[in-house]
Design a protein around this motif. Structure first.
Motif, PDB file in Angstrom:
ATOM      1  N   VAL A 136      56.129  48.886  21.739  1.00  0.00           N
ATOM      2  CA  VAL A 136      55.873  47.439  21.727  1.00  0.00           C
ATOM      3  C   VAL A 136      54.386  47.159  21.496  1.00  0.00           C
ATOM      4  CG1 VAL A 136      55.506  46.931  24.187  1.00  0.00           C
ATOM      5  CG2 VAL A 136      56.628  45.251  22.724  1.00  0.00           C
ATOM      6  N   ILE A 137      53.528  48.041  22.005  1.00  0.00           N
ATOM      7  CA  ILE A 137      52.086  47.872  21.743  1.00  0.00           C
ATOM      8  C   ILE A 137      51.814  48.036  20.247  1.00  0.00           C
ATOM      9  CG2 ILE A 137      49.795  48.888  22.131  1.00  0.00           C
ATOM     10  CD1 ILE A 137      50.849  49.654  24.981  1.00  0.00           C
ATOM     11  N   ALA A 138      52.496  49.002  19.633  1.00  0.00           N
ATOM     12  CA  ALA A 138      52.301  49.229  18.192  1.00  0.00           C
ATOM     13  C   ALA A 138      52.775  48.028  17.375  1.00  0.00           C
ATOM     14  CB  ALA A 138      53.045  50.492  17.760  1.00  0.00           C
ATOM     15  N   ARG A 139      53.819  47.354  17.874  1.00  0.00           N
ATOM     16  CA  ARG A 139      54.302  46.156  17.155  1.00  0.00           C
ATOM     17  C   ARG A 139      53.374  44.966  17.345  1.00  0.00           C
ATOM     18  NH1 ARG A 139      59.421  47.875  18.865  1.00  0.00           N
ATOM     19  NH2 ARG A 139      59.600  46.343  20.543  1.00  0.00           N
ATOM     20  N   HIS A 140      52.630  44.939  18.458  1.00  0.00           N
ATOM     21  CA  HIS A 140      51.763  43.788  18.758  1.00  0.00           C
ATOM     22  C   HIS A 140      50.373  44.244  19.198  1.00  0.00           C
ATOM     23  CE1 HIS A 140      55.256  41.068  18.636  1.00  0.00           C
ATOM     24  NE2 HIS A 140      55.902  42.046  19.239  1.00  0.00           N
ATOM     25  N   PRO A 141      49.669  44.944  18.336  1.00  0.00           N
ATOM     26  CA  PRO A 141      48.316  45.355  18.738  1.00  0.00           C
ATOM     27  C   PRO A 141      47.478  44.098  18.943  1.00  0.00           C
ATOM     28  CG  PRO A 141      48.653  45.716  16.376  1.00  0.00           C
ATOM     29  CD  PRO A 141      49.973  45.284  16.940  1.00  0.00           C
ATOM     30  N   GLY A 142      46.637  44.110  19.924  1.00  0.00           N
ATOM     31  CA  GLY A 142      45.861  42.899  20.224  1.00  0.00           C
ATOM     32  C   GLY A 142      46.548  41.997  21.236  1.00  0.00           C
ATOM     33  N   ARG A 143      47.879  42.167  21.431  1.00  0.00           N
ATOM     34  CA  ARG A 143      48.576  41.352  22.438  1.00  0.00           C
ATOM     35  C   ARG A 143      48.972  42.164  23.666  1.00  0.00           C
ATOM     36  NH1 ARG A 143      50.172  36.457  20.898  1.00  0.00           N
ATOM     37  NH2 ARG A 143      49.406  35.947  22.988  1.00  0.00           N
ATOM     38  N   ARG A 362      36.365  47.529  28.876  1.00  0.00           N
ATOM     39  CA  ARG A 362      35.581  48.742  29.135  1.00  0.00           C
ATOM     40  C   ARG A 362      36.354  49.717  30.030  1.00  0.00           C
ATOM     41  NH1 ARG A 362      32.252  46.393  31.813  1.00  0.00           N
ATOM     42  NH2 ARG A 362      32.521  47.271  33.855  1.00  0.00           N
ATOM     43  N   THR A 363      36.935  49.181  31.108  1.00  0.00           N
ATOM     44  CA  THR A 363      37.616  50.047  32.085  1.00  0.00           C
ATOM     45  C   THR A 363      38.825  50.755  31.471  1.00  0.00           C
ATOM     46  OG1 THR A 363      36.915  48.612  33.890  1.00  0.00           O
ATOM     47  CG2 THR A 363      38.799  50.055  34.322  1.00  0.00           C
ATOM     48  N   PHE A 364      39.602  50.016  30.677  1.00  0.00           N
ATOM     49  CA  PHE A 364      40.863  50.558  30.141  1.00  0.00           C
ATOM     50  C   PHE A 364      40.768  50.961  28.672  1.00  0.00           C
ATOM     51  CE2 PHE A 364      42.248  47.746  33.710  1.00  0.00           C
ATOM     52  CZ  PHE A 364      42.892  48.716  34.476  1.00  0.00           C
ATOM     53  N   ASN A 365      39.560  51.011  28.121  1.00  0.00           N
ATOM     54  CA  ASN A 365      39.391  51.397  26.712  1.00  0.00           C
ATOM     55  C   ASN A 365      40.334  50.620  25.790  1.00  0.00           C
ATOM     56  OD1 ASN A 365      37.408  53.561  27.047  1.00  0.00           O
ATOM     57  ND2 ASN A 365      39.043  54.557  28.195  1.00  0.00           N
ATOM     58  N   ILE A 366      40.282  49.315  25.895  1.00  0.00           N
ATOM     59  CA  ILE A 366      41.201  48.452  25.145  1.00  0.00           C
ATOM     60  C   ILE A 366      40.603  48.085  23.793  1.00  0.00           C
ATOM     61  CG2 ILE A 366      42.111  46.091  25.078  1.00  0.00           C
ATOM     62  CD1 ILE A 366      42.689  46.414  28.105  1.00  0.00           C
ATOM     63  N   ASN A 367      41.422  48.234  22.750  1.00  0.00           N
ATOM     64  CA  ASN A 367      41.026  47.731  21.421  1.00  0.00           C
ATOM     65  C   ASN A 367      41.495  46.305  21.293  1.00  0.00           C
ATOM     66  OD1 ASN A 367      40.012  50.219  20.468  1.00  0.00           O
ATOM     67  ND2 ASN A 367      42.125  50.904  20.133  1.00  0.00           N
ATOM     68  N   LEU A 368      40.565  45.388  21.112  1.00  0.00           N
ATOM     69  CA  LEU A 368      40.978  43.978  20.941  1.00  0.00           C
ATOM     70  C   LEU A 368      41.285  43.706  19.468  1.00  0.00           C
ATOM     71  CD1 LEU A 368      38.693  41.855  23.267  1.00  0.00           C
ATOM     72  CD2 LEU A 368      41.173  42.070  23.336  1.00  0.00           C
TER      73      LEU A 368
END
Ligand code: 1WB
Ligand code: MN
Length: 368
Positions: A136-143, A362-368
């Motif tokens: 689901v993350i791959a289908r909605h990167p950024g969300r 920063r904490t979770f290494n999130i790509n926005l």
């Protein structure tokens, strides 16, 4: 974006008062357009998880502990408000996020994850939940971003799943719903999990569940075993046990996240330092530093389900604004009020950006 000088000074004086050194501001990305909002304790479930939980709670109708009662209710009607929103990822959830301007949910399999299940079942449900999460993350990167579920019942396997979650699934951390079979992460049999989390830079979110059997009796009446009280006591106790076991000396780069405004652990910061000294001197608590030092180095907290301006101000001043992140606790609490709380909290705009998204990124290494 830099924090303004006044904010830094007020944080520095408050932490100095608590006897702890203020840390330097970490490097920050600059803001995309509009207010970015990353919600960091957002629950989901899968059909496989629901079925495994239903089989468990229905097979033991004599058990009246809060979590059994709750899961009989949740799995009794999957179309009811909460289970429908746990099982949905792309319709109701994205619509509610859009309605209130929530950029991203950091998703986690709802409490107690797989931790009530038989070990072999738990390992399978965890792996498939992580696979579904990555899809689901791959289908909605950024969300969406996500925390991996592991089965602490099988520690070596859990450590391998952390490696898989980081390297193959690109997940952002690990969730552990407090005790497993009435044991806590200070127990050395679980340290392979801590070792893997540190090695792969995967923060461990210690999320509440119903208190362990050791704490159960006073929690059995008045709905005390629930999120009303028992969840927080169980989880704060878990963190303090872990801290005083010396785990953060053995794994100094390990990050632990606590929701619900830090489950109130840092409210005790002065007394934790003061009262820890006797136990440390007697060698009962094998730690190298004071509790306040671990709280600032190894702990991050989130605002999930605690919409309280005074508690927020206290948290920023005590732990540092870099260590506080925003969360909703969807679907157990409302998006509208969580956004209203953080949009209107009487803090600086720099603090709001740090708490709304920069710290989570920063904490979770999130790509926005
Ligand atoms: C939470 C709340 C989690 C509830 C739950 O997991 C249930 C939470 C089943 O606050 O994170 C609840 O029933 O309020
Ligand atoms: Mn929660």
């Amino acid at each position: 974006m830099e924090l303004d000088r006044r904010t830094l000074l007020s944080a520095a004086s408050a932490t100095a008062a608590a006897g702890i050194a203020a840390s330097a501001a970490p490097a920050m990305a600059t803001a995309p357009q509009g207010q970015v909002r990353i919600a960091t304790e957002e629950a989901f479930s899968t059909m496989e998880h629901m079925k495994a939980m239903k089989a468990l709670v229905d097979s033991q109708p004599e058990v009246t502990r809060f979590d059994y009662k709750l899961w009989r209710m949740i799995t009794g009607d999957l179309k009811a408000y909460t289970p429908a929103r746990l099982l949905d990822l792309e319709k109701l959830r994205l619509a509610e996020m859009d309605e209130y301007g929530v950029t991203m949910h950091l998703l986690s399999l709802t409490s107690p994850g797989v931790q009530m299940l038989a070990p072999d079942v738990a390992v399978g449900v965890a792996q498939s939940a992580n696979d579904e999460l990555a899809e689901v993350i791959a289908r909605h990167p950024g969300r969406f971003a996500g925390l991996a579920t592991v089965a602490p019942q099988v520690p070596e396997q859990a450590a391998k799943e952390i490696e898989r979650a980081k390297t193959k699934l690109k997940l952002n951390g690990v969730i552990i719903n407090s005790h497993t079979d009435n044991e806590y992460l200070d127990n050395k049999k679980y340290w392979p999990i801590l070792e893997a989390a540190e090695a792969y830079d995967m923060p461990i979110y210690i999320h509440p569940r119903t208190p362990s059997d050791q704490m159960r009796a006073p929690m059995d009446d008045y709905n005390m075993g629930s999120a009303f009280w028992g969840y927080g006591i169980e989880t704060s106790t878990h963190f303090v046990r872990l801290m005083m076991s010396g785990a953060f000396d053995r794994f100094p780069k390990l990050t632990v996240v606590l929701g619900h405004m830090g489950e109130a652990v840092h409210f005790w910061i002065w007394r934790l330092d003061y009262m820890s000294k006797a136990g440390i001197q007697r060698g009962e608590t094998p730690v190298k530093m004071l509790p306040s030092e671990y709280l600032r180095r190894n702990l991050r907290i989130t605002t999930s389900g605690q919409e309280n301006d005074a508690a927020l101000r206290y948290s920023i001043d005590t732990l540092g604004v870099w260590n506080v992140m925003w969360a909703i606790d969807y679907p157990y609490q409302g998006t509208k009020s969580a956004v209203h709380f953080m949009d209107n909290a009487p803090i600086t705009e720099a603090e709001r950006d740090a708490i709304y998204w920069q710290n989570a990124q920063r904490t979770f290494n999130i790509n926005l």
